[in-house]
Write an enzyme that holds these catalytic residues in place. Structure first.
Site, mmCIF file in Angstrom:
data_model
loop_
_atom_site.group_PDB
_atom_site.id
_atom_site.type_symbol
_atom_site.label_atom_id
_atom_site.label_comp_id
_atom_site.label_asym_id
_atom_site.label_seq_id
_atom_site.Cartn_x
_atom_site.Cartn_y
_atom_site.Cartn_z
ATOM 1 N N GLY A 136 -5.133 15.241 12.118
ATOM 2 C CA GLY A 136 -3.883 15.555 11.438
ATOM 3 C C GLY A 136 -2.728 14.709 11.917
ATOM 4 O O GLY A 136 -2.843 13.489 12.050
ATOM 5 N N ASP A 181 -0.986 3.996 5.589
ATOM 6 C CA ASP A 181 -0.036 3.594 4.550
ATOM 7 C C ASP A 181 0.149 4.718 3.531
ATOM 8 O O ASP A 181 1.255 4.944 3.030
ATOM 9 C CB ASP A 181 -0.533 2.335 3.847
ATOM 10 C CG ASP A 181 -0.806 1.197 4.805
ATOM 11 O OD1 ASP A 181 -0.134 1.132 5.862
ATOM 12 O OD2 ASP A 181 -1.697 0.375 4.517
ATOM 13 N N ASN A 227 0.826 -1.215 0.000
ATOM 14 C CA ASN A 227 0.000 0.000 0.000
ATOM 15 C C ASN A 227 0.858 1.262 0.000
ATOM 16 O O ASN A 227 0.601 2.210 -0.751
ATOM 17 C CB ASN A 227 -0.910 0.022 1.228
ATOM 18 C CG ASN A 227 -1.963 -1.060 1.201
ATOM 19 O OD1 ASN A 227 -2.217 -1.679 0.174
ATOM 20 N ND2 ASN A 227 -2.575 -1.302 2.357
ATOM 21 N N GLU A 272 4.997 -5.375 9.277
ATOM 22 C CA GLU A 272 4.384 -6.569 8.700
ATOM 23 C C GLU A 272 5.430 -7.487 8.067
ATOM 24 O O GLU A 272 5.094 -8.589 7.653
ATOM 25 C CB GLU A 272 3.329 -6.190 7.661
ATOM 26 C CG GLU A 272 1.986 -5.829 8.271
ATOM 27 C CD GLU A 272 0.888 -5.650 7.232
ATOM 28 O OE1 GLU A 272 -0.278 -5.504 7.658
ATOM 29 O OE2 GLU A 272 1.176 -5.627 6.020
ATOM 30 N N LEU A 310 -2.858 11.283 13.674
ATOM 31 C CA LEU A 310 -3.930 11.544 14.635
ATOM 32 C C LEU A 310 -5.312 11.406 14.011
ATOM 33 O O LEU A 310 -6.283 11.959 14.518
ATOM 34 C CB LEU A 310 -3.774 12.961 15.216
ATOM 35 C CG LEU A 310 -2.406 13.329 15.786
ATOM 36 C CD1 LEU A 310 -2.380 14.795 16.195
ATOM 37 C CD2 LEU A 310 -2.055 12.429 16.968
ATOM 38 N N GLY A 311 -5.412 10.684 12.901
ATOM 39 C CA GLY A 311 -6.703 10.553 12.238
ATOM 40 C C GLY A 311 -7.159 11.886 11.689
ATOM 41 O O GLY A 311 -6.385 12.629 11.080
#
Length: 320
Positions: free
Chosen positions: A228, A256, A48, A145, A224-225
């Site tokens: 920001g 990502d 991604n 990952e 921070l979603g």
């Protein structure tokens, strides 16, 4: 594997086929809920991020390990469509490609379980085989990952050659100081930051970031979603980059996108603070589309959101 071409950004990449179900809410333990929709698509944090980076104009190469199965073929076709060099990808016959089971909720949030499959066999030997490719790159990035030994070997090659190293430390896990010392930038979310730092859930972001900086990390950019992101560096005040209000389809792949766009900006020569603003805008745009890559924006879309009237790759907008 054959010799790869020159790349601006090299990604030590995971690939998973995303099996995504949309449900109203998270199921309780032992509960079965009905899904309103199901889809299969490409995913994996490394893949991604590589796609997000390529869509931001960077020449990208991936180092990965996948199965010789339908999902592995999906990965190779995807990378070809996105212009990503997959010459250093190992395809194996006796192991399955990775799979991620994803639940997307009505509020756009999600939960993910990953079975890495062939990706668990990615190791230092793959990084060593690609030392020449890594040595001429501007940025080398990875996530948690993939096995730590692969990342550590790749980052060691990168640092010796003067390349910038970027780690998205997700899924969050304890990392050795030897790896942190090779990381010029970490890009966790808030919960991942505190897990990495080994602190309580109510510990401030500043204290958690300081714990990682003291162990050798060069900088920490915390996502921070919708709010920001924040950038923490040793000896400097924290920098807050405000969020961009968006209508959310789902948040899968937003982190990502942040990582990949950050890498592309650094590869273009942007200062780290400018790269943080660029990555923040790209991640905001990504939530408007469905799936890990469906909303990942191109270079011009980010430039428009940030109000850049000059070319997105031009030097005048880069401030040190």
């Amino acid at each position: 594997m054959i010799a790869a071409r020159t790349a601006d950004v090299v990604c030590i990449a995971s690939f998973n086929a995303d099996l995504t179900s949309r449900v109203a809410r998270p199921p309780a333990r032992g509960e079965t809920v009905l899904a309103s929709r199901f889809s299969i698509g490409p995913g994996g944090k490394g893949s991604n991020a590589a796609i997000a980076c390529a869509r931001q104009g960077a020449r990208v190469a991936v180092i990965a390990r996948i199965g010789n199965d339908d999902f592995g073929h999906m990965a190779l076709a995807l990378w070809q469509r996105e212009g990503i060099d997959a010459a250093m990808v190992e395809v194996v016959d006796d192991e399955p490609s990775g799979v991620a089971q994803i639940l997307v909720y009505d509020d756009g949030d999600n939960s993910i379980a990953v079975a890495p499959g062939a990706g668990t066999g990615l190791g230092a030997r793959h990084a060593d085989a690609a030392a020449g490719l890594i040595g001429q790159a501007r940025v080398v990035m990875a996530s948690c990952e993939v096995p730590i030994e692969a990342t550590q070997a790749a980052f060691a090659h990168a640092r010796r050659a003067g390349a910038f190293t970027l780690l998205n430390p997700a899924p969050a896990q304890a990392l050795p100081d030897s790896l942190l010392a090779l990381c010029e930038l970490l890009t966790p979310n808030q919960s991942e930051l505190r897990v990495l730092a080994g602190v309580d859930a109510d510990t401030s972001l500043q204290r958690a970031a300081d714990a990682l900086l003291s162990r050798g990390a060069g900088a920490v950019a915390v996502t921070l979603g919708a709010a920001g992101c924040m950038l923490f560096r040793r000896g400097r005040e924290a920098l807050t980059v405000a969020g961009h209000p968006m209508l959310v389809a789902d948040t899968v792949g937003a982190g990502d996108t942040f990582t990949g766009a950050f890498a592309a900006a650094i590869a273009r020569g942007a200062a780290i603070a400018v790269a943080a603003a660029w990555a923040n805008a790209a991640a905001a745009l990504s939530v408007a589309g469905e799936g890990a890559t469906g909303g990942m924006p191109g270079l011009e879309a980010v430039a428009v959101l940030l109000g850049r009237s000059d070319r997105a790759d031009a030097k005048p907008w880069i401030s040190r």
